[in-house]
Design an enzyme around this catalytic site. Structure first.
Site, PDB file in Angstrom:
ATOM      1  CB  CYS A 134      -0.943   0.111   1.199  1.00  0.00           C
ATOM      2  SG  CYS A 134      -2.019  -1.289   1.432  1.00  0.00           S
ATOM      3  NE  ARG A 149       4.565   1.597  -0.492  1.00  0.00           N
ATOM      4  CZ  ARG A 149       5.694   1.282   0.112  1.00  0.00           C
ATOM      5  NH1 ARG A 149       6.836   1.515  -0.484  1.00  0.00           N
ATOM      6  NH2 ARG A 149       5.690   0.745   1.300  1.00  0.00           N
ATOM      7  CD1 TRP A 173      -0.844  -6.036  -3.677  1.00  0.00           C
ATOM      8  CD2 TRP A 173      -0.716  -6.819  -1.586  1.00  0.00           C
ATOM      9  NE1 TRP A 173      -0.522  -7.368  -3.747  1.00  0.00           N
ATOM     10  CE2 TRP A 173      -0.438  -7.884  -2.491  1.00  0.00           C
ATOM     11  CE3 TRP A 173      -0.688  -7.090  -0.219  1.00  0.00           C
ATOM     12  CZ2 TRP A 173      -0.132  -9.174  -2.061  1.00  0.00           C
ATOM     13  CZ3 TRP A 173      -0.397  -8.372   0.206  1.00  0.00           C
ATOM     14  CH2 TRP A 173      -0.115  -9.403  -0.717  1.00  0.00           C
ATOM     15  CG  ASN A 191       2.153   0.640   3.891  1.00  0.00           C
ATOM     16  OD1 ASN A 191       1.846  -0.531   3.684  1.00  0.00           O
ATOM     17  ND2 ASN A 191       3.394   1.092   3.789  1.00  0.00           N
ATOM     18  N   GLY A 192       0.302  -1.158   6.197  1.00  0.00           N
ATOM     19  CA  GLY A 192       0.865  -2.050   7.215  1.00  0.00           C
ATOM     20  C   GLY A 192      -0.192  -3.024   7.679  1.00  0.00           C
ATOM     21  CE  LYS A 246      12.123  -9.708 -12.927  1.00  0.00           C
ATOM     22  NZ  LYS A 246      12.991  -9.636 -11.814  1.00  0.00           N
ATOM     23  CD  GLU A 272       8.515 -10.532 -10.646  1.00  0.00           C
ATOM     24  OE1 GLU A 272       9.558 -10.294 -11.303  1.00  0.00           O
ATOM     25  OE2 GLU A 272       8.211  -9.905  -9.623  1.00  0.00           O
ATOM     26  CG  HIS A 282      19.874 -35.449 -10.577  1.00  0.00           C
ATOM     27  ND1 HIS A 282      20.421 -36.670 -10.254  1.00  0.00           N
ATOM     28  CD2 HIS A 282      20.905 -34.657 -10.949  1.00  0.00           C
ATOM     29  CE1 HIS A 282      21.737 -36.613 -10.400  1.00  0.00           C
ATOM     30  NE2 HIS A 282      22.051 -35.399 -10.831  1.00  0.00           N
ATOM     31  CE  LYS A 341      10.565  -1.866  -7.621  1.00  0.00           C
ATOM     32  NZ  LYS A 341      10.893  -3.043  -8.429  1.00  0.00           N
TER      33      LYS A 341
HETATM   34  O1  M6R Z   1      12.920  -4.917  -2.155  1.00  0.00           O
HETATM   35  P1  M6R Z   1      13.475  -6.324  -2.099  1.00  0.00           P
HETATM   36  O2  M6R Z   1      14.687  -6.485  -2.947  1.00  0.00           O
HETATM   37  O3  M6R Z   1      13.693  -6.799  -0.720  1.00  0.00           O
HETATM   38  O4  M6R Z   1      12.333  -7.215  -2.731  1.00  0.00           O
HETATM   39  C1  M6R Z   1      12.449  -8.602  -2.772  1.00  0.00           C
HETATM   40  C2  M6R Z   1      11.406  -9.206  -3.678  1.00  0.00           C
HETATM   41  O5  M6R Z   1      10.122  -8.914  -3.230  1.00  0.00           O
HETATM   42  C3  M6R Z   1      11.541  -8.700  -5.107  1.00  0.00           C
HETATM   43  O6  M6R Z   1      12.809  -8.933  -5.617  1.00  0.00           O
HETATM   44  C4  M6R Z   1      10.499  -9.355  -6.028  1.00  0.00           C
HETATM   45  O7  M6R Z   1      10.809 -10.706  -6.191  1.00  0.00           O
HETATM   46  C5  M6R Z   1      10.438  -8.616  -7.346  1.00  0.00           C
HETATM   47  N1  M6R Z   1       9.085  -8.469  -7.755  1.00  0.00           N
HETATM   48  C6  M6R Z   1      11.220  -9.259  -8.412  1.00  0.00           C
HETATM   49  O8  M6R Z   1      11.034  -8.729  -9.674  1.00  0.00           O
END
Ligand code: M6R
Length: 611
Positions: free
Chosen positions: A2, A27, A74, A98-99, A487, A490, A506, A606
């Protein structure tokens, strides 16, 4: 997750708040809302869906007033809906948050017992009611009512509050969730992240956990929740507002992919001594004594940052001969891992606020270990908790899929490994010079790769209809294979897996058929022949191989491939930084071909500030 924004000044607040929320949409983006004080009353507009829905609603219903708060959500407690969208109100009070408030059920029951009627399923609504109750019980103003209410709240929060009865005032507070205050000329702002405020001021202060701030157009005051007056230093932020815009690119992600050469140069500049084959101690966040005395490096991170950590382990083992482990931060908290006092825990987090990584850092510190944070956000929670910080200078990353921060993290980790190797006398000056020179030349090679972006557009067409895609790599190629798969997952929603090439036989080789694209990360290094024979096994089972290598690798690979992606020759040590780029472009163009939402993929946010 958020994002929250607040504005108090003399300008019309609504467009400023909506623009700030746009910068925070990474966010969370399942609903949004705004509350504007027009001097007499507060008007609230909330909409389900992305921020554009709120903008549309505000075209039909103009809100005028120079004080206001806004939110992009979010969902954590309560499904995405207009009712659960923020701001939440109680009597004269409106709150954005937010939280996660952990004791919201108990407080809600208590308030319901006193006759309070709740309108939403959120944890946030209790805050509005607590503040209203404090005012009814005699708190002299909004600041004091908020401060007293927060004594009852357990959990993580960044909040901003306005009251109908106090025009021209915002009260904000933080505990565990980020909150930045922007100090403008006759105006004050607050927000979850720097880019939300950049268009208005570069003078910012970062609240500490437990701070409550009162914002008025002409100034501010801060107290702790316990009621103690405190000062926080105002800092000048050198990010520019333009960095947080798309600058002609179709998506932030594409812009950020193209920014990578500059980001790596910025991350290296002033830190490496090419002639001396060394890295300056003052720039790296680890003292020479610690570098010499540490017995183990313990990397903790999540997602993309975790993949960077895997490359980091490879480099520190090779160059500094330090034993290293890599742990998913989300696994650390409840596993009770063993940290030693002579461990260096390296916490990698682009945002600096990922809650799992934050808790891992707390656990490490509690065990007496030293912590180095590698982050892109100055003064964010994780660097603040660490003993030292090594900042990547990638500028604001807005696309939810991390790209430029990943390669900047890799550059920082390789630099750190050289520094440790030199302090520990496991790396000769000559080899350090070679590695640093190769690192310094990487941005130029990257520019060549980016010059070929159209080719990746063509190759991505071959992936558009694939349901499953495998990514293979060995050694330093393995984390890049994992990152390539992440990537693609996502942003294009294709199922993708990264595997260590040697693991294929394996189990995963059973998946291969003539529908399965397999992308191989294989620079022509000492492991090339091994990877190549794994690829032959895949080809023998009908797999469709897309081979990424340099001229020598492509020339010497005997099998028939679906496509090849040729990368510039480079020192194998820097290959992961370079090979990440075509994989980012491949994911990007696949998503564009499929028409998915590249910058804001479904279900993601994010900054992951909840467990
Ligand atoms: O801000 P951070 O690097 O701690 O975030 C970690 C992950 O949430 C972040 O890398 C996430 O996997 C991304 N969406 C990758 O593209």
């Amino acid at each position: 997750m958020c994002g929250i924004v607040g504005y108090v000044g003399s300008k019309n607040a609504a467009p400023i708040i909506v623009d700030g929320l746009r910068k925070l949409e990474y966010r969370g983006y399942d609903s949004a809302g705004i509350a504007i004080h027009d001097g007499k009353s507060i008007e609230i507009v909330r909409t389900l869906g992305k921020l554009v829905k709120l903008s549309d609603a505000l075209e039909k219903r103009t809100l005028l007033g120079s004080t206001g708060i806004g939110h992009t959500r979010w969902a954590t407690h309560g499904r995405p809906s207009e009712i659960n969208a923020h701001p939440h109100s109680a009597g004269p009070i409106a709150v954005v948050h937010n939280g996660i408030i952990e004791n919201h059920v108990a407080v809600r029951q208590e308030l319901e017992g006193q006759g309070v009627k709740f309108l939403s399923d959120t944890d946030t609504e209790i805050v509005a009611h607590l503040i209203q109750r404090e005012l009814v019980q005699g708190a002299p103003n909004l600041f004091e009512a908020t401060r007293r209410s927060l004594l009852r709240v357990v959990g993580a929060y960044a909040i901003a509050v306005v009251s109908r009865d106090e025009p021209g005032v915002i009260v904000a507070a933080r505990n565990g969730s980020p909150l930045v205050v922007g100090v403008g000329e006759d105006e004050m702002l607050c927000g979850s992240d720097i880019p939300a405020l950049l268009a208005h001021t570069r003078q910012m202060l970062f609240l500490e956990d437990g701070d409550v701030v009162e914002l008025k157009a002409k100034g501010y005051r801060i107290e702790t929740v316990a009621g103690e007056k405190v000062e926080r230093k105002v800092k000048r932020i050198d990010w520019s507002a333009v960095q947080a815009e798309k600058s002609g690119f179709k998506h932030f992600m594409l812009k950020e992919i193209h920014e990578q050469p500059d980001c790596i140069e910025a991350t290296l500049r002033g830190r490496i001594d090419l002639a001396g084959g060394d890295v300056y101690a003052a720039e790296i966040g680890v003292t020479p004594e610690l570098a010499r005395g540490l017995r183990r490096i313990y990397f903790v991170a999540c997602g993309t940052s975790h993949h960077a950590a895997m490359a980091g382990r490879y480099w520190v083992e090779k160059l500094a001969r330090v034993p290293a482990v890599v742990d998913l931060a989300s696994e650390v908290r409840y596993r009770d891992p063993v940290f030693f006092a002579d461990d260096l825990v390296v916490a990698i987090s682009q945002s600096g606020e990922t809650v799992d990584t934050l808790f891992a850092v707390k656990a490490a510190r509690a065990a007496g270990a030293k912590v180095l944070a590698i982050s892109n956000v100055v003064d964010s929670a994780i660097p603040r908790l660490a003993d030292g910080a090594l900042y990547t200078h990638a500028g604001p990353e807005i696309g939810v899929a991390s790209t430029k921060c990943f390669t900047a993290q890799l550059a920082a980790l390789l630099m750190l490994s050289v520094y440790l190797g030199r302090r520990r006398e496991t790396l000769s000056k000559e080899r350090a010079q070679e590695v640093l020179q190769a690192l310094w030349e990487t941005p130029s090679h990257m520019r060549d790769v980016l010059g070929d972006a159209d080719y990746m557009h063509v190759i991505a067409k071959k992936l558009t209809h694939a349901k499953d895609v495998l990514f293979l790599g060995r050694g330093l190629g393995f984390p890049i294979a994992l990152e390539g798969a992440l990537k693609l997952k996502e942003i294009s929603y294709a199922h993708a897996e990264g595997y260590a090439a040697g693991e294929m036989k394996h189990g995963p080789i059973a998946l291969i058929d003539d529908q399965m694209p397999i992308i191989v990360v294989a620079p022509h290094d000492e492991l090339f022949e091994k990877t190549a024979s794994n690829v032959q096994e895949v080809l023998a089972r009908g797999g469709k191989v897309i081979m990424m290598s340099d001229a020598a690798g492509i020339a010497s690979f005997p099998g028939r491939t679906l496509a090849t992606i040729r990368l510039p020759d480079c020192d194998p040590f820097v290959a992961p930084i370079l090979y990440a780029v075509p994989l980012q472009l491949l994911a990007y163009y696949t998503a564009v071909h499929k028409g998915t939402d590249v910058d804001q993929p479904r279900n993601l946010a994010k900054s992951v500030t909840v467990e």
